[in-house]
Design an enzyme around this catalytic site. Structure first.
Site, PDB file in Angstrom:
ATOM      1  N   ASP A 284       6.827  -6.106   7.338  1.00  0.00           N
ATOM      2  CA  ASP A 284       6.280  -7.166   6.487  1.00  0.00           C
ATOM      3  C   ASP A 284       5.781  -8.369   7.288  1.00  0.00           C
ATOM      4  OD1 ASP A 284       7.214  -5.646   4.278  1.00  0.00           O
ATOM      5  OD2 ASP A 284       9.194  -6.540   4.546  1.00  0.00           O
ATOM      6  N   GLU A 285       5.348  -8.138   8.503  1.00  0.00           N
ATOM      7  CA  GLU A 285       4.924  -9.249   9.371  1.00  0.00           C
ATOM      8  C   GLU A 285       3.521  -9.743   9.040  1.00  0.00           C
ATOM      9  OE1 GLU A 285       5.805  -6.277  10.567  1.00  0.00           O
ATOM     10  OE2 GLU A 285       7.541  -6.446  11.883  1.00  0.00           O
TER      11      GLU A 285
ATOM     12  N   LYS B  66       0.849  -7.227   8.980  1.00  0.00           N
ATOM     13  CA  LYS B  66      -0.020  -6.297   9.721  1.00  0.00           C
ATOM     14  C   LYS B  66      -1.295  -6.000   8.954  1.00  0.00           C
ATOM     15  CE  LYS B  66       3.395  -3.311   9.872  1.00  0.00           C
ATOM     16  NZ  LYS B  66       4.513  -4.119   9.407  1.00  0.00           N
TER      17      LYS B  66
ATOM     18  N   ALA C  94       5.726   1.895   3.205  1.00  0.00           N
ATOM     19  CA  ALA C  94       5.017   0.721   3.724  1.00  0.00           C
ATOM     20  C   ALA C  94       4.266   0.044   2.582  1.00  0.00           C
ATOM     21  CB  ALA C  94       4.022   1.162   4.791  1.00  0.00           C
ATOM     22  N   GLY C  95       4.029  -1.249   2.734  1.00  0.00           N
ATOM     23  CA  GLY C  95       3.221  -1.955   1.738  1.00  0.00           C
ATOM     24  C   GLY C  95       2.385  -2.967   2.478  1.00  0.00           C
ATOM     25  N   HIS C  96       1.142  -2.639   2.743  1.00  0.00           N
ATOM     26  CA  HIS C  96       0.282  -3.557   3.483  1.00  0.00           C
ATOM     27  C   HIS C  96      -0.553  -4.372   2.508  1.00  0.00           C
ATOM     28  CE1 HIS C  96       0.582  -1.051   7.417  1.00  0.00           C
ATOM     29  NE2 HIS C  96       1.699  -1.619   7.048  1.00  0.00           N
TER      30      HIS C  96
ATOM     31  N   THR D  79      13.825   2.503   0.525  1.00  0.00           N
ATOM     32  CA  THR D  79      12.851   2.258  -0.546  1.00  0.00           C
ATOM     33  C   THR D  79      12.898   3.363  -1.607  1.00  0.00           C
ATOM     34  OG1 THR D  79      11.155   3.411   0.724  1.00  0.00           O
ATOM     35  CG2 THR D  79      11.280   1.024   1.011  1.00  0.00           C
TER      36      THR D  79
ATOM     37  N   ARG E 183      13.341  21.572  10.856  1.00  0.00           N
ATOM     38  CA  ARG E 183      12.413  22.713  10.871  1.00  0.00           C
ATOM     39  C   ARG E 183      12.387  23.483   9.552  1.00  0.00           C
ATOM     40  NH1 ARG E 183      15.035  24.182  16.450  1.00  0.00           N
ATOM     41  NH2 ARG E 183      16.720  23.374  15.187  1.00  0.00           N
TER      42      ARG E 183
ATOM     43  N   GLN F 252       6.114  -0.471   8.963  1.00  0.00           N
ATOM     44  CA  GLN F 252       7.445  -1.046   9.212  1.00  0.00           C
ATOM     45  C   GLN F 252       7.383  -1.919  10.483  1.00  0.00           C
ATOM     46  OE1 GLN F 252       7.623   2.723   8.499  1.00  0.00           O
ATOM     47  NE2 GLN F 252       7.339   1.890   6.457  1.00  0.00           N
TER      48      GLN F 252
ATOM     49  N   GLY G  68       9.646  -5.020  -4.541  1.00  0.00           N
ATOM     50  CA  GLY G  68       9.835  -6.318  -5.208  1.00  0.00           C
ATOM     51  C   GLY G  68      11.148  -6.998  -4.833  1.00  0.00           C
TER      52      GLY G  68
ATOM     53  N   PRO H 167      13.945  -9.286  -3.051  1.00  0.00           N
ATOM     54  CA  PRO H 167      13.845 -10.516  -2.265  1.00  0.00           C
ATOM     55  C   PRO H 167      14.105 -10.198  -0.797  1.00  0.00           C
ATOM     56  CG  PRO H 167      15.673 -10.647  -3.827  1.00  0.00           C
ATOM     57  CD  PRO H 167      15.045  -9.306  -4.012  1.00  0.00           C
TER      58      PRO H 167
ATOM     59  N   LYS I 118       1.785 -16.497   9.064  1.00  0.00           N
ATOM     60  CA  LYS I 118       2.503 -17.344   8.105  1.00  0.00           C
ATOM     61  C   LYS I 118       2.973 -18.680   8.691  1.00  0.00           C
ATOM     62  CE  LYS I 118       3.779 -14.510   4.350  1.00  0.00           C
ATOM     63  NZ  LYS I 118       4.805 -14.160   3.399  1.00  0.00           N
TER      64      LYS I 118
HETATM   65  P1  IMP Z   1      13.128   3.919   4.131  1.00  0.00           P
HETATM   66  O1  IMP Z   1      12.004   3.778   5.099  1.00  0.00           O
HETATM   67  O2  IMP Z   1      12.690   3.942   2.690  1.00  0.00           O
HETATM   68  O3  IMP Z   1      14.031   5.048   4.490  1.00  0.00           O
HETATM   69  O4  IMP Z   1      14.017   2.583   4.269  1.00  0.00           O
HETATM   70  C1  IMP Z   1      14.774   2.315   5.464  1.00  0.00           C
HETATM   71  C2  IMP Z   1      14.820   0.815   5.754  1.00  0.00           C
HETATM   72  O5  IMP Z   1      13.513   0.388   6.134  1.00  0.00           O
HETATM   73  C3  IMP Z   1      15.197  -0.059   4.561  1.00  0.00           C
HETATM   74  O6  IMP Z   1      15.913  -1.178   5.047  1.00  0.00           O
HETATM   75  C4  IMP Z   1      13.870  -0.514   3.988  1.00  0.00           C
HETATM   76  O7  IMP Z   1      13.981  -1.729   3.303  1.00  0.00           O
HETATM   77  C5  IMP Z   1      13.080  -0.681   5.273  1.00  0.00           C
HETATM   78  N1  IMP Z   1      11.639  -0.523   5.096  1.00  0.00           N
HETATM   79  C6  IMP Z   1      10.943   0.618   4.910  1.00  0.00           C
HETATM   80  N2  IMP Z   1       9.624   0.361   4.830  1.00  0.00           N
HETATM   81  C7  IMP Z   1       9.483  -0.959   4.990  1.00  0.00           C
HETATM   82  C8  IMP Z   1       8.332  -1.836   5.046  1.00  0.00           C
HETATM   83  O8  IMP Z   1       7.182  -1.418   4.955  1.00  0.00           O
HETATM   84  N3  IMP Z   1       8.613  -3.146   5.219  1.00  0.00           N
HETATM   85  C9  IMP Z   1       9.867  -3.620   5.386  1.00  0.00           C
HETATM   86  N4  IMP Z   1      10.951  -2.864   5.353  1.00  0.00           N
HETATM   87  C10 IMP Z   1      10.760  -1.535   5.162  1.00  0.00           C
END
Ligand code: IMP
Length: 434
Positions: A12-13, A15, A38-40, A128, A142, A222, A300, A302, A329
């Site tokens: 969440d930097e 990117k 991921a959420g860009h 997530t 495998r 991530q 969503g 916090p 930021k």
């Molecule tokens: P997973 O990737 O759903 O297995 O989650 C593993 C960890 O990575 C959790 O702490 C998530 O909150 C975190 N995480 C996964 N994707 C993101 C992202 O895009 N941004 C920030 N944290 C993430």
């Protein structure tokens, strides 16, 4: 020139914005790991786009977007994203390339993700719930099903048999109402009909593109501290978001990487569980959360907020070979009277300058802070380095000193144009070429 843009903290930097800014200089944007966890977020003309699976380069016409073999792909999530893009007039046909070696996320992966978290109880990771971890487990075990397997004309074991076995394993593990394998398989058959035109060997595609003089931007998801090897294990995601993941996740050699940009916020955030040494649990953390609108783009939730941690970013600089930082930021710090930068951790009478592998040590260690004055004049929307208050410049320059990496890009707002590209950096040359 081929460059990597990746996260230097816990994700969440920002990117998405940096990739979006650089994309005009590149004709290919390629994702090399992760999935729709991921959420860009990208803002263009005041409009918000959240891209989960498709690289954010898709918002630039003429850019080819690549989903590499290191990504785990949920076909339904991909189709939903394509539908949302089409609603706003963005077409993916002819612009999307998906690796035949990418592994699929299937409904039982999502269920297993939720189940595993329940089993962990107090020690949950805070995933997530998108099925990311179990899909990678099956890949390494495998047992996984790859995108290209769906169209294999001479399979050793037919996909239908593999789905039946996997669903049977799921039913044994989870109990309760058994899942029928046939609908899972039927959905895959239908998905293949849609995916087929986009699927190919990504390593070959990228090699041909390089020979043709095309430039690629490799987009990490991530962040370094969520990397399966270099992050705060086990509170990590299940893939390599660090620079090494580019080679394995796309099938390119190290020579195909010319530069690495580490994106970092001017403070620190983390979503999900696990250690975060500079976390602020009181009013200042809440103030950062409000000012930075720090809520997860996908779930969503916090985000946990804290001061800039130079130990973390130094770790990221080393494991990724960062050439430059993109510091995002900065405007969120507007109005703070005092700012703090963590330069090391105190453990008893020792000072730790590198991020420890052992989480017990991380939990016990105390951050060592330097204090800097904040700035009175808001920097939101400032687009020129010289126009920044002297305190802001001092803050940026101190971050460069304590991390050892020049901050070539500064972001002062969510819009594409609220950005400063520092004089003398290679980035300026890349942007001008675009
Ligand atoms: P997973 O990737 O759903 O297995 O989650 C593993 C960890 O990575 C959790 O702490 C998530 O909150 C975190 N995480 C996964 N994707 C993101 C992202 O895009 N941004 C920030 N944290 C993430």
């Amino acid at each position: 020139m081929n460059i990597v843009v990746l996260g230097a903290q816990w994700g969440d930097e920002g990117k998405g914005k940096i990739v979006d800014l650089l994309t005009p200089s590149f004709s290919i944007v390629a994702r090399y790991q992760g999935g729709h966890n991921a959420g860009h977020t990208v803002y263009v003309g005041g409009r918000k786009f959240v891209l989960r699976l498709i690289p954010s380069g898709i918002l630039h016409p003429g850019t080819t977007c690549v989903i590499g073999n290191g990504v785990v792909l949920d076909p339904q999530a991909l189709f939903e994203e394509i539908a949302q893009l089409r609603e706003v007039g963005v077409e993916v046909d002819g612009r999307l390339v998906i690796s035949d070696r990418a592994h699929l996320i299937l409904p039982y992966h999502r269920e297993r993700d939720v189940f595993a978290e329940t089993q962990r109880g107090e020690r949950k990771i805070g995933t997530t719930s998108r099925g990311i971890g179990p899909a990678y487990e099956d890949k390494i075990g495998r047992r996984g099903i790859r995108v290209g397997d769906l169209g294999d004309p001479c399979p050793t074991v037919p996909v239908a048999d593999r789905v039946r076995e996997q669903v049977a394993a799921r039913n044994r593990l989870l109990g309760g109402t058994p899942l029928a394998w046939e609908p899972v398989y039927e959905q895959l058959v239908t998905a293949w009909e849609r995916l087929r035109p986009w699927v190919r060997d990504v390593s070959v595609f990228l090699a041909e593109a390089r020979r043709a003089g095309r430039h690629a931007l490799y987009e990490g998801a991530q962040g370094t501290m969520l990397d399966i090897d270099h992050g705060t294990y086990p509170y990590v995601t299940s893939s390599n978001g660090t620079a090494g993941g580019v080679c394995t996740g796309l099938g390119v050699g190290p020579g195909a990487i010319d530069g690495v940009i580490g994106v970092t916020k001017a403070y620190t955030t983390r979503v999900g569980d696990g250690p975060m040494p500079t976390e602020l649990l009181e009013d200042t953390g809440e103030r950062l959360r409000k000012a930075g609108n720090e809520f997860g783009a996908v779930t969503g939730r916090p985000r946990r907020c804290g001061w800039f941690d130079a130990v973390v970013v130094r770790h990221a600089a080393r494991v990724n070979g960062l050439d430059v930082l993109a510091l995002t930021k900065l405007d969120v710090l507007d109005g703070f009277e005092i700012l703090r930068i963590c330069t090391g951790y105190r453990l008893g009478d020792r000072t730790l300058t590198e991020f420890p592998a052992q989480l017990g040590i991380v939990a016990t260690a105390e951050p060592i802070y330097e204090e800097l004055p904040g700035w009175a004049m808001p920097v939101a929307g400032v687009r020129d380095y010289a126009a920044l208050p002297v305190e802001t410049r001092r803050y940026v320059e101190r971050i460069e000193t304590v991390t050892g990496v020049p901050a070539a890009i500064l972001s002062t707002g969510s819009d594409r144009h609220d950005t400063i590209v520092r004089e003398g950096s290679d980035i300026g040359a890349w942007l001008r070429r675009g």
